[in-house]
Design a protein around this motif. Structure first.
Motif, PDB file in Angstrom:
ATOM      1  N   GLU A  68       1.209   9.470  -5.393  1.00  0.00           N
ATOM      2  CA  GLU A  68       1.730  10.805  -5.151  1.00  0.00           C
ATOM      3  C   GLU A  68       2.781  11.216  -6.374  1.00  0.00           C
ATOM      4  N   GLU A  81       2.403   1.645  -3.412  1.00  0.00           N
ATOM      5  CA  GLU A  81       1.276   2.437  -4.512  1.00  0.00           C
ATOM      6  C   GLU A  81       0.999   3.677  -4.036  1.00  0.00           C
ATOM      7  N   ARG A  82       0.793   3.837  -2.847  1.00  0.00           N
ATOM      8  CA  ARG A  82       0.606   5.287  -2.474  1.00  0.00           C
ATOM      9  C   ARG A  82       1.679   6.239  -2.897  1.00  0.00           C
ATOM     10  N   GLN A 100       0.779  -1.177   0.149  1.00  0.00           N
ATOM     11  CA  GLN A 100      -0.073   0.003  -0.043  1.00  0.00           C
ATOM     12  C   GLN A 100       0.809   1.260  -0.066  1.00  0.00           C
ATOM     13  N   ASN A 101       2.086   1.194   0.762  1.00  0.00           N
ATOM     14  CA  ASN A 101       2.682   2.405   0.746  1.00  0.00           C
ATOM     15  C   ASN A 101       3.496   2.817  -0.602  1.00  0.00           C
TER      16      ASN A 101
END
Length: 204
Positions: free
Chosen positions: A59, A54-55, A51-52
């Motif tokens: 961004e 992908e985030r 998830q990190n």
């Protein structure tokens, strides 16, 4: 009496055996639960890492999109400025045209008007061409700057693509040709280093 003592010993042995089995079962269950909890923890950490990533990717894409929109707005502003300049120059040209003398005949007036219209059209085309050349020159400089930035970041292929765009707009731009050759040499050097590294790893 002796029989009773023997029976008690047997019962005591069986109780101890049962107690030992229960203890082993407890330890086994505890180990399984620990393994399950550990696996769940690993799965959660993996999901969080994904998830990190992908985030961070989203961004980064958002930032790039914002930068692109900013560049587009700047270019649109330049286009509007160019349009205003062309309009202003055309107005000056039209206002500077000499009116025909009242004593001229209708035929002479008509010819003179056509000549002035022709001159005005040529001037308009000249202004448009001049503005286009200015825009092309500005675009070439922007592409050169971006290519240099990409080259310094080690993005040689992307830098080459920008320099090729420069050559499309201005085939005689020697700076772009020279830089493409340098970037191609750097790509070859990097490939050699990667091949050497791969060979060393395989030998190990």
């Amino acid at each position: 009496m002796s029989h009773s003592i023997g029976s008690l010993k047997t019962n005591n042995y069986e109780l101890r055996k049962s107690l030992g089995e229960l203890k082993e079962e407890k330890e086994r269950l505890t180990a399984e639960e620990y393994t399950q909890l550990k696996n769940k923890q690993i799965a959660i950490e993996t999901a969080q890492t994904t998830q990190n990533k992908e985030r961070n990717r989203l961004e980064k894409e958002l930032t790039e999109t914002k930068n692109l929109l900013h560049e587009i707005k700047q270019k649109l502003a330049l286009v509007e400025t160019d349009k205003d300049k062309i309009k202003e120059k055309l107005e000056k040209l039209e206002s500077s045209q000499v009116k025909p003398a009242e004593t001229e005949t209708v035929a002479v007036k008509s010819t003179d008007v056509r000549e002035r219209e022709k001159d005005t059209e040529m001037s308009r085309e000249s202004l448009i061409k001049e503005t286009q050349e200015e825009r092309k020159s500005s675009l070439v400089e922007d592409l050169l700057d971006k290519a240099i930035q990409l080259y310094r970041q080690g993005k040689f292929e992307e830098a080459i693509a920008k320099w090729e765009e420069v050559l499309t707009l201005n085939p005689g731009k020697l700076e772009a040709k020279f830089n493409i050759e340098i970037a191609q040499d750097r790509i070859k050097e990097r490939q050699k280093q990667e091949d050497l590294k791969s060979t060393l790893i395989q030998r190990k």
